[in-house]
Design a protein around this motif. Structure first.
Motif, PDB file in Angstrom:
ATOM      1  N   TRP A 296       0.904  -0.556  -0.008  1.00 25.50           N
ATOM      2  CA  TRP A 296      -0.037  -0.094  -0.156  1.00 25.50           C
ATOM      3  C   TRP A 296       0.440   1.503   0.292  1.00 25.50           C
ATOM      4  O   TRP A 296       0.297   1.811  -0.546  1.00 25.50           O
ATOM      5  N   ARG A 297       2.179   1.089   0.907  1.00 22.41           N
ATOM      6  CA  ARG A 297       2.742   2.530   0.822  1.00 22.41           C
ATOM      7  C   ARG A 297       3.297   2.867  -0.437  1.00 22.41           C
ATOM      8  O   ARG A 297       3.587   3.541  -1.232  1.00 22.41           O
ATOM      9  N   LYS A 298       3.478   1.784  -1.598  1.00 24.44           N
ATOM     10  CA  LYS A 298       4.146   1.864  -3.105  1.00 24.44           C
ATOM     11  C   LYS A 298       3.272   2.692  -3.460  1.00 24.44           C
ATOM     12  O   LYS A 298       3.564   3.184  -4.490  1.00 24.44           O
ATOM     13  N   VAL A 299       2.048   2.116  -3.413  1.00 26.77           N
ATOM     14  CA  VAL A 299       0.963   2.894  -4.054  1.00 26.77           C
ATOM     15  C   VAL A 299       0.543   4.391  -3.689  1.00 26.77           C
ATOM     16  O   VAL A 299       0.225   5.101  -4.480  1.00 26.77           O
ATOM     17  N   ALA A 300       0.248   4.066  -2.093  1.00 25.59           N
ATOM     18  CA  ALA A 300      -0.126   5.454  -1.743  1.00 25.59           C
ATOM     19  C   ALA A 300       0.315   6.033  -0.783  1.00 25.59           C
ATOM     20  O   ALA A 300      -0.129   7.159   0.075  1.00 25.59           O
TER      21      ALA A 300
ATOM     22  N   GLY B 122       4.488   6.821  -4.334  1.00 26.12           N
ATOM     23  CA  GLY B 122       3.951   6.098  -4.500  1.00 26.12           C
ATOM     24  C   GLY B 122       2.911   7.106  -5.416  1.00 26.12           C
ATOM     25  O   GLY B 122       2.612   7.261  -6.420  1.00 26.12           O
ATOM     26  N   THR B 123       2.559   8.297  -4.341  1.00 24.46           N
ATOM     27  CA  THR B 123       2.050   9.557  -4.936  1.00 24.46           C
ATOM     28  C   THR B 123       2.501  10.050  -6.431  1.00 24.46           C
ATOM     29  O   THR B 123       2.405  10.509  -7.148  1.00 24.46           O
ATOM     30  N   TRP B 124       4.023  10.250  -5.998  1.00 24.92           N
ATOM     31  CA  TRP B 124       5.307  10.794  -7.015  1.00 24.92           C
ATOM     32  C   TRP B 124       5.276  10.329  -8.437  1.00 24.92           C
ATOM     33  O   TRP B 124       5.158  11.011  -9.072  1.00 24.92           O
ATOM     34  N   LYS B 125       4.623   8.705  -8.203  1.00 25.09           N
ATOM     35  CA  LYS B 125       5.003   7.970  -9.204  1.00 25.09           C
ATOM     36  C   LYS B 125       3.736   8.258  -9.709  1.00 25.09           C
ATOM     37  O   LYS B 125       4.426   8.688 -10.834  1.00 25.09           O
TER      38      LYS B 125
ATOM     39  N   VAL C 201       1.230  10.971  -9.661  1.00 24.84           N
ATOM     40  CA  VAL C 201       1.560  12.753 -10.493  1.00 24.84           C
ATOM     41  C   VAL C 201       3.145  12.243 -11.688  1.00 24.84           C
ATOM     42  O   VAL C 201       2.205  13.173 -12.714  1.00 24.84           O
ATOM     43  N   GLY C 202       3.303  11.884 -11.746  1.00 27.53           N
ATOM     44  CA  GLY C 202       5.265  11.692 -13.390  1.00 27.53           C
ATOM     45  C   GLY C 202       4.285  10.526 -14.121  1.00 27.53           C
ATOM     46  O   GLY C 202       4.094  11.264 -15.035  1.00 27.53           O
ATOM     47  N   ILE C 203       3.123   9.545 -13.825  1.00 29.00           N
ATOM     48  CA  ILE C 203       2.006   9.015 -14.612  1.00 29.00           C
ATOM     49  C   ILE C 203       1.427  10.089 -15.463  1.00 29.00           C
ATOM     50  O   ILE C 203       1.547   9.847 -16.742  1.00 29.00           O
ATOM     51  N   VAL C 204       0.487  10.800 -14.477  1.00 28.13           N
ATOM     52  CA  VAL C 204      -0.179  11.882 -14.999  1.00 28.13           C
ATOM     53  C   VAL C 204      -0.453  13.085 -15.856  1.00 28.13           C
ATOM     54  O   VAL C 204      -0.192  13.477 -17.195  1.00 28.13           O
ATOM     55  N   MET C 205       1.154  13.155 -15.601  1.00 26.36           N
ATOM     56  CA  MET C 205       1.942  14.472 -16.386  1.00 26.36           C
ATOM     57  C   MET C 205       2.383  14.036 -17.094  1.00 26.36           C
ATOM     58  O   MET C 205       1.887  15.132 -18.702  1.00 26.36           O
ATOM     59  N   LEU C 206       3.005  12.960 -17.758  1.00 29.47           N
ATOM     60  CA  LEU C 206       3.053  11.825 -18.731  1.00 29.47           C
ATOM     61  C   LEU C 206       1.857  12.244 -19.796  1.00 29.47           C
ATOM     62  O   LEU C 206       2.203  11.908 -20.984  1.00 29.47           O
ATOM     63  N   ALA C 207       0.992  11.733 -19.558  1.00 27.11           N
ATOM     64  CA  ALA C 207       0.086  11.582 -19.978  1.00 27.11           C
ATOM     65  C   ALA C 207      -0.512  12.687 -20.626  1.00 27.11           C
ATOM     66  O   ALA C 207      -0.697  12.637 -22.088  1.00 27.11           O
ATOM     67  N   ILE C 208      -0.333  13.272 -19.470  1.00 29.84           N
ATOM     68  CA  ILE C 208      -1.146  14.801 -20.905  1.00 29.84           C
ATOM     69  C   ILE C 208      -0.354  15.240 -20.910  1.00 29.84           C
ATOM     70  O   ILE C 208      -0.573  15.784 -22.295  1.00 29.84           O
ATOM     71  N   PHE C 209       0.928  15.241 -21.381  1.00 30.37           N
ATOM     72  CA  PHE C 209       2.269  15.615 -22.442  1.00 30.37           C
ATOM     73  C   PHE C 209       1.787  14.776 -23.938  1.00 30.37           C
ATOM     74  O   PHE C 209       1.921  15.825 -24.392  1.00 30.37           O
TER      75      PHE C 209
ATOM     76  N   ALA D 167      -9.496   6.471 -14.570  1.00 30.68           N
ATOM     77  CA  ALA D 167     -10.252   5.595 -14.832  1.00 30.68           C
ATOM     78  C   ALA D 167      -9.337   4.665 -14.176  1.00 30.68           C
ATOM     79  O   ALA D 167      -8.944   4.126 -13.212  1.00 30.68           O
ATOM     80  N   GLY D 168      -8.374   4.506 -15.338  1.00 31.34           N
ATOM     81  CA  GLY D 168      -7.099   3.931 -14.336  1.00 31.34           C
ATOM     82  C   GLY D 168      -5.884   4.420 -13.485  1.00 31.34           C
ATOM     83  O   GLY D 168      -6.064   3.796 -12.550  1.00 31.34           O
ATOM     84  N   VAL D 169      -5.965   5.859 -12.932  1.00 30.13           N
ATOM     85  CA  VAL D 169      -5.406   5.742 -11.144  1.00 30.13           C
ATOM     86  C   VAL D 169      -6.706   5.558 -10.592  1.00 30.13           C
ATOM     87  O   VAL D 169      -6.005   4.778  -9.390  1.00 30.13           O
TER      88      VAL D 169
END
Length: 184
Positions: free
Chosen positions: A44-48, A52-55, A57-65, A90-92
């Motif tokens: 859970w720590r790896k996800v939340a 995990g939170t920064w990961k 955020v990075g994935i969302v920013m990459l998806a937006i870009f 939905a993915g997040v």
């Protein structure tokens, strides 16, 4: 504001020989060893947790870009932006939901080690996971959104959705606040 790590850890009740985990309101408690609990909390720590939170955020920013690049290059219609946003959300949500159900997947075939909790106690324990700071924030945010949607001059689908959604959230958190106040 909301301690997701603490809330996740509180789902395990310490007993002799390990921990009890209640996978549902109506189901009995299932035995989880200390090692299994530690592994679940680490997962859970790896996800939340912070990493995990920064990961996320990075994935969302990459998806937006990527989406902005693809959308600009292909001159896609405006409605496709809403679809891409819905897919990312939905993915997040799916990622978080899958991780939160890890304990239930672990114990699904185990026999009950304790009888089910009374419904009133299960609800009380669920409300206890929400601290007052979070409840007050949710009340203020949903109340402000509800008041703003009440004063909207245009009544299209989006304004009705905001009115119903924010009104429901505001009502829910008023009820939670009342119940938490009564339980003090």
């Amino acid at each position: 504001m909301f301690d997701s790590m603490g809330a996740f850890a509180k789902r395990f009740k310490p007993i002799e020989g390990g921990y009890l985990y209640y996978p549902s309101k109506k189901g009995g408690g299932k035995l989880v060893t200390a090692e299994e609990r530690d592994e679940l909390i680490e997962g859970w720590r790896k996800v939340a947790g912070p990493t995990g939170t920064w990961k996320m955020v990075g994935i969302v920013m990459l998806a937006i870009f990527l989406w902005i690049s693809i959308s600009s290059a292909l001159s896609l219609p405006d409605w496709s932006d809403s679809v891409s946003t819905a897919v990312v959300v939905a993915g997040v949500c799916g990622w978080i939901f899958w991780a939160s159900l890890a304990p239930a997947r672990l114990v699904k075939d185990r026999p009950d080690s304790a009888p089910p909790l009374p419904v009133s106690q299960a609800k009380r324990e669920a409300r206890a996971l929400l601290n007052w700071r979070f409840v007050i924030f949710a009340l203020l945010f949903s109340g402000a959104a509800f008041l703003k949607s009440l004063t909207a001059t245009e009544r299209d689908f989006a304004s009705w959705a905001w009115l119903v959604g924010s009104g429901t959230m505001f009502s829910l958190y008023v009820w939670i606040a009342i119940q938490k106040f009564r339980e003090r």
